[in-house]
Every structure is written in C-alpha cells, then in structure tokens.
Design an enzyme around this catalytic site. Structure first.
Site, PDB file in Angstrom:
ATOM      1  N   ASP A  37      34.863  44.562  74.605  1.00 13.02           N
ATOM      2  CA  ASP A  37      36.253  44.856  74.240  1.00 13.02           C
ATOM      3  C   ASP A  37      36.687  46.259  74.664  1.00 13.02           C
ATOM      4  OD1 ASP A  37      36.080  42.386  72.718  1.00 13.02           O
ATOM      5  OD2 ASP A  37      35.042  43.548  71.180  1.00 13.02           O
ATOM      6  N   GLU A 205      44.388  37.141  71.080  1.00 17.58           N
ATOM      7  CA  GLU A 205      43.936  38.386  70.445  1.00 17.58           C
ATOM      8  C   GLU A 205      43.939  39.518  71.461  1.00 17.58           C
ATOM      9  OE1 GLU A 205      40.241  36.846  69.005  1.00 17.58           O
ATOM     10  OE2 GLU A 205      39.257  36.915  70.952  1.00 17.58           O
TER      11      GLU A 205
END
Ligand SMILES: *[C@@H]1O[C@H](CO)[C@@H](O)[C@H](O)[C@H]1NC(C)=O
Ligand SMILES: *[C@@H]1O[C@H](CO)[C@@H](O)[C@H](O)[C@H]1NC(C)=O
Ligand SMILES: *[C@@H]1O[C@H](CO)[C@@H](O)[C@H](O)[C@H]1NC(C)=O
Ligand SMILES: *[C@@H]1O[C@H](CO)[C@@H](O)[C@H](O)[C@H]1NC(C)=O
Ligand SMILES: *[C@@H]1O[C@H](CO)[C@@H](O)[C@H](O)[C@H]1NC(C)=O
Ligand SMILES: *[C@@H]1O[C@H](CO)[C@@H](O)[C@H](O)[C@H]1NC(C)=O
Ligand SMILES: *[C@@H]1O[C@H](CO)[C@@H](O)[C@H](O)[C@H]1NC(C)=O
Ligand SMILES: *[C@@H]1O[C@H](CO)[C@@H](O)[C@H](O)[C@H]1NC(C)=O
Ligand SMILES: *[C@@H]1O[C@H](CO)[C@@H](O)[C@H](O)[C@H]1NC(C)=O
Ligand SMILES: CC(=O)N[C@H]1CO[C@H](CO)[C@@H](O)[C@@H]1O
Length: 583
Positions: A37, A205
C-alpha cells in the site's frame, strides 16, 4: 510547412523528447520485501526528494518513511510511529493478527508532512483514523502523537487532499468511495458524500485525490488485494461529481495475465521535478500459478512505473515488470551503486553502545523493552533476550501486554541467507527455547529453536533442535510434523549458529553448525514457503530471533550474537534471477 509552424513543432518535439530524453532501466520492486500500500509524494522544497510510506500492521516501529532523490535508492529515514506514547494501543491492544496500522496517505503541505492512516484493533469498536505530522521527517522523534480524525463510517484507507480554496478533503473506502471535509485543527469530519463507484469490482478502497488541468482525479483500488486487484481512475469537474471513468481503466493491474508480478494495485501518483509522472503500487512476485498455491512469502511489495499524463488527457501507465525503463531523475551522487532493489544486508554484531537498527521490527511495541538489551555488562557484542512466557504462536491466555520476545527484519530477497549465533548455558528449565524464525504473523511461522526438554543437559536428547511450522490455514495433511534432532553432544557447550536460507523461490532450508566450525553445518529440515504465505494475510515474511519459556512463568535470559542477513538473488521473472554482487 511554414517556418514558424516548423519551429513550433520542432520545439514541441524537443520539449517532449527532453522529458524522456534520458531513459534508464531499473528493477522492481523498488522497495523489496513486505512494503504494501505505498503512498508517495514529491517535495521540491526538500531538495527535490520523493517520500513514501507503506503499511505496517502490528510491526513496530511502524509507518516507515522512505526518501529518495532518484527513485531507486530509498533510505528509511524514520518510522513515524516510533514510541508507544504516540498511540498506546500499539503496545496494549489487539490480539488479532491482521489488524493494527492499515494503508496510509503521505502528503506535504505548507511546510509540514502529514501521514494519515487507519488504526484497527479488537479492543475498540470500529476503526480510528489517526494523523501523524512533522516538519522534519528525517528526525524520527519529531513525529507527533496520533491525532484523531473522525471516521464517520468506520471506513479504512483515508486520503488527504487540499483543494484550491484551502479546504481539506478526506476520501476513504466504501461502495461507492466516499469523502468528508475535515478540520485538521479539531479532527472533525463533515457528513460523508459519495464519490465514485469504480468499474464494477469489489473492495473499492485506497482512494487518492489529485487536481490537474481543471479536473479532480480520483484514483482507487478495486478487486481486492489478490489476483483481481487493480488501480482505476475517474475524473470530475466538481468534487460532488458526476465522475467519468477513464477509457483506459484499469490504469494498472495484472489481472487475467500470467505476468510474474501479480496483484498490482493500490497505487499513488506523483510528478517529479521535470514534470514526468510516476506511479507506485503494491505487487506480489509469484505469477498466478504459485499465487494459487499460496507461495509468495515476501507478500506485497512496492513497485514503480512510468506514467504519461498529457495536459487535459487521461493518465496511461506502463505495465509493471521486473525490468522497466523510464525517465528517472539523475542518480544521487552520494549513494552507493547498489539500488534498494538489491535488498539490504545486515552485518550486526551488537557492539556496546549501538542500538537496534531502524529497519528491525518487534511484533507490537515491546511491553518490556529491556527484554532486548545490547551488550549488557559482562556480555559485550551480544543481544540479551529475556524470554516471553508465550511462544511465537501464543495461547488462549496470551495478551498483547504480556509481550512477545521477537526481533526481526524483512526478507527482502527471493534468495538469502540468514544466521544468528545462540550462546550456550541459557537452559535451566523444561520448555526453554531460543531460536530463529521465518515469521509472517503469530499464526504463520517456521521456527528453528534450540529447546531444552528438561532432565540433565549432558544427556543426549535433552537439548534438541526443533524445526516446527505453525500455519493456521494448513490442514493436518499439509502441516509438516516437527523435526526434532538432538544437539550433537560435542556441540553442547558451544555457541551454535542457526541458519534459515531460501535455497530456491519456494522452499526454506533450516540448518545449524557450531559457530566456530560452520563447515560442520547440518541440514535439519526443508519447509515450503506456502506455510508463511496466505490469501488473507497482508504481511510478508520477517526473519528474526525469539526466546520463550513455552508457558513457564519463570525468568529466562539468553544471549545471541553475530546477526547476518546476506542477499543472494532477486527473482524478477519466471526465469530471471539477478544475483547480488559478491555472491
Ligand atoms: C538540501 O541539501 C543541502 C546540501 O546537501 C543541505 O545542506 C540542505 O540542508 C538540504 N535542504 C533540505 C531542506 O533538505
Ligand atoms: C466536532 O464534533 C463534535 C462531535 O461530533 C462536536 O461536539 C463539536 O462541536 C465539533 N466541533 C466543531 C468545531 O465543529
Ligand atoms: C453507484 O451504483 C449504484 C448502483 O448501480 C447507483 O445506485 C448509485 O447511484 C451509484 N453511485 C454513484 C456515486 O455513482
Ligand atoms: C488461479 O486461481 C483463479 C481463481 O481460482 C483461477 O481463475 C485461475 O485460472 C488460476 N490460475 C492459475 C494459473 O492456476
Ligand atoms: C522513455 O520511457 C517512457 C516511459 O516508458 C516512454 O513513454 C518514452 O517513450 C521513452 N522515451 C524514449 C526516448 O525511449
Ligand atoms: C487433525 O488432527 C487432529 C489430531 O489427530 C484431529 O483431532 C483433528 O480433527 C484433525 N483435523 C482435521 C481438520 O483433520
Ligand atoms: C525448491 O526446493 C525444493 C526442495 O529441495 C523442491 O521440492 C522444489 O521443487 C524446489 N522449487 C523450485 C521452484 O525449484
Ligand atoms: C506454544 O505454546 C503453547 C503452550 O503455551 C503450546 O501448546 C504450543 O504447542 C506452542 N506452539 C509452538 C509453535 O511453539
Ligand atoms: C503462568 O501464568 C499464567 C497467567 O499469567 C497462568 O495462567 C498459568 O497457569 C501460569 N503457569 C504456570 C505453569 O504456573
Ligand atoms: C525430560 C527428558 O527428556 N529427559 C531425558 C533426559 O535424558 C535422559 C537420558 O537420555 C532421559 O532418560 C530423560 O528422559
């Protein structure tokens, strides 16, 4: 063609070529090992430096911040979460393994660095958004305590975006992706409003907002963080929509391909000093076949790809590969020739006065920091470990505050050699164990321990090497039995070197030798990397030392020394290994 037009066209060509004049090749992952991420930003005010952060879950210190001026040499400059007072829950909460610090956003605004992230644990309801800030990311202690921002919908993956009028917008996960206006002085968030639905995949997301050429652009992750993962983008003239999906979506993805780099998604975009655009994302080295067999122990790593984004037009990204080419900034003259891609070696002898390297991690902030003491009086060049009652797995009565005596670093290379010396004489009671581990989390690890089974030490069989795997996803048929081998009687009073080595990209070898006679090394067991990979595991393999009484409530101390991690090779494609120099 008239001269003016010719000159204009020529000028345009030169300008375009200049932006791409000096393409160089580089390798992915740019930050190898478990670094998922990624969120990155370019800061011209700080000597044209790129800064990135990645997810850290229960690893502590957490929220690592990396800096680079050339996109290939990345220094870990600080960990934004570096002492428990900043967020006490990192020490006291969460017996669940896959919680903790989730995906963050790193931004620079008006002289300050902002790292906004989500904290999840089992002892509090919902998810908390927490913000760390600093005016000097190179000074670890300057990162603030966690400042709470309201999280109206208990979402994850908060973004941070300053609009032209100074208002601050926080987008976050949801179907559709949503956003609130936030007040950075009070932490208050407005009633959320809808942004974009994505392109039809699940798990929308990881949003990031940008503004360019009069449009808001919204980059999101879709498809879940596995084989269908992707990064998609939409734009709108107004933050309230309507959002138009890019005709080139997904911007970055490896789904439905057989590329070696899979799960590409959860991206961020930034522009360098010469105006070139770049993207980072997470990716898993495996190819779909090994991915389906869950053999990807390094987990999700950070990759870089060039992006072209002409004025008024949509961004297009080069597909993520192990070897890529793009208009990289000039190489930093201060740096060694080895790029971060090659993985960091450890040669650590715990010399008196030294401290624990910045890139090593505990699992949660240690409840008893003195359990890890470098060179205590009378034991120079050692690390003294005070055993935790709980072993690495723990048991039903294990609580975060009990502490876990584990200290580790990331596996950053496909092939590597890791070894630590264990000093004799720690064993006094049954169950005592010191060892090294390949550790994904408490329910997924492969341990090579020296275990005292009680009785007399001199008796053969009372001190054993135990190779044991814990894998909560394994069935009885796939979990290998422990391999227990008596320590040879001629080694009993010696310092013993324990090794974990990735001999190939799928298997780990566990072996041991007397420290003074490494050639007498004995292979004890071979375990599959599938034991420390998992479809619902978001971390990646750590290599480290541990000490436990295996449930005993007494105090046990042991000494280890000579910690070595040697990179051997990086795999960047099915048949392409890049050897580390000197191997
Ligand atoms: C920029 O680099 C120069 C020379 O290395 C250094 O003296 C200066 O402190 C740096 N400034 C910032 C803001 O990083
Ligand atoms: C922030 O939100 C809290 C609770 O929702 C509220 O009590 C408070 O008045 C708000 N503060 C501001 C400055 O709006
Ligand atoms: C998202 O999709 C749903 C169902 O198709 C639709 O009702 C809704 O209006 C969409 N929302 C946005 C923000 O596009
Ligand atoms: C991997 O698993 C997915 C989902 O089960 C399947 O669609 C795909 O064909 C598999 N790929 C390979 C190479 O085995
Ligand atoms: C340099 O790399 C970029 C990104 O891949 C590409 O768009 C461009 O065409 C390349 N330029 C040259 C001169 O090869
Ligand atoms: C695994 O083995 C244990 C002990 O033999 C048994 O109790 C358990 O039911 C088995 N589990 C499965 C899933 O077969
Ligand atoms: C790695 O080694 C193991 C054990 O020696 C072997 O079973 C496996 O097939 C090898 N894997 C590869 C990819 O070579
Ligand atoms: C960990 O300790 C518990 C008891 O505290 C024991 O049941 C379990 O077998 C141990 N597991 C490992 C992997 O050491
Ligand atoms: C050790 O302490 C734990 C709680 O702290 C207790 O549950 C356990 O029974 C004790 N074990 C022994 C062997 O005394
Ligand atoms: C607890 C244990 O394993 N004790 C053993 C120690 O070694 C002697 C001699 O081999 C055995 O008799 C004990 O059972």
């Amino acid at each position: 063609m008239n001269w003016l037009l010719f000159l204009a066209t020529l000028g345009l060509q030169i300008a375009t070529q200049q932006a791409h004049a000096h393409n160089t090749t580089y390798n992915n992952p740019i930050i190898p090992g478990w670094h998922s991420d990624p969120s990155c930003t370019f800061v011209s005010e700080w000597n044209n430096t790129f800064f990135c952060t990645t997810s850290s879950f229960l690893a502590f210190p957490g929220c690592p911040v990396f800096a680079s001026t050339d996109l290939v040499h990345w220094d870990l400059i600080s960990n934004a979460l570096n002492h428990p007072a900043q967020l006490p829950q990192i020490q006291t909460s969460t017996n669940a393994q896959m919680l903790g610090i989730f995906a963050s956003t790193l931004r620079y605004h008006d002289g300050k660095f902002y790292l906004l992230t989500a904290w999840l644990d089992t002892d509090n309801d919902g998810v908390q958004f927490v913000l760390f800030t600093t005016t000097n990311p190179y000074d670890e202690k300057s990162w603030t305590n966690a400042f709470h921002i309201q999280n109206p919908l208990s979402a994850i993956d908060p973004d941070l975006f300053w609009d032209d009028d100074g208002s601050v917008i926080m987008a976050f996960s949801g179907s559709p992706i949503k956003a609130s206006y936030i007040d950075l002085t009070t932490g208050n968030a407005s009633e959320p409003f809808d942004l974009w639905n994505g392109t039809g995949y699940n798990n929308q997301e990881g949003p990031h907002l940008y503004k360019k050429d009069g449009y808001y652009y919204l980059l999101i992750a879709e498809g879940g963080t596995e084989l269908l993962h992707s990064s998609t983008i939409a734009r709108s003239k107004s933050i309230k929509g309507p959002w138009e999906s890019s005709p080139h979506n997904p911007l970055a993805s490896a789904r439905y391909t057989d590329r070696y780099f899979q799960t590409v998604g959860h991206a961020d975009l930034f522009q360098d000093a010469t105006g070139n655009w770049w993207g980072v994302a997470l990716a898993t080295r495996a190819g779909p076949e090994l991915y389906n067999e869950t053999i990807y122990p390094m987990g999700r790593e950070t990759v870089l790809y060039p992006v072209s984004w002409p004025k008024g037009d949509w961004p297009r990204a080069d597909q993520v590969m192990g070897e890529m080419s793009g208009p990289l900034p000039p190489k930093s003259s201060k740096k060694s020739s080895l790029s971060t891609f090659m993985g960091e070696a450890d040669i650590v002898d715990f010399v008196p006065g030294s401290s624990i390297p910045k890139h090593w991690v505990f699992w949660r902030a240690p409840a008893k920091p003195e359990s890890f003491t470098i060179s205590p009086p009378g034991h120079p060049n050692t690390l003294r470990l005070t055993a935790s009652r709980a072993n690495l797995t723990g048991d039903a009565s294990f609580k975060a505050l009990d502490g876990l005596t584990l200290l580790a670093r990331r596996q950053t290379n496909t092939l590597f050699d890791f070894s630590v010396d264990v000093h004799p004489g720690f064993y006094k009671a049954q169950g005592e164990e010191i060892g090294i581990t390949a550790f994904l989390h408490q329910d997924h690890h492969i341990d090579l321990g020296i275990v005292f089974t009680g009785g007399s030490l001199e008796s053969k069989g009372n001190l054993s090497f135990r190779c044991r795997a814990t894998d909560s996803d394994a069935t009885n048929s796939t979990l290998p039995s422990p391999v227990v081998t008596p320590v040879p009687s001629s080694w009993l009073s010696e310092t013993i070197r324990l090794f974990i080595r990735a001999e190939n990209s799928t298997h780990y070898q566990l072996s041991a030798a007397p420290a003074t006679r490494p050639r007498e090394s004995r292979l004890l067991a071979i375990f599959s990397g599938s034991l420390i990979s998992g479809p619902d595991v978001f971390t990646g393999n750590l290599l480290g030392v541990y000490a436990t009484t295996n449930g005993g409530n007494h105090t046990m101390e042991g000494y280890v020394s000579r910690w070595r991690y040697t990179p051997i090779a990086q795999q960047i494609d099915y048949d392409d290994f890049i050897q580390s120099p000197g191997v």
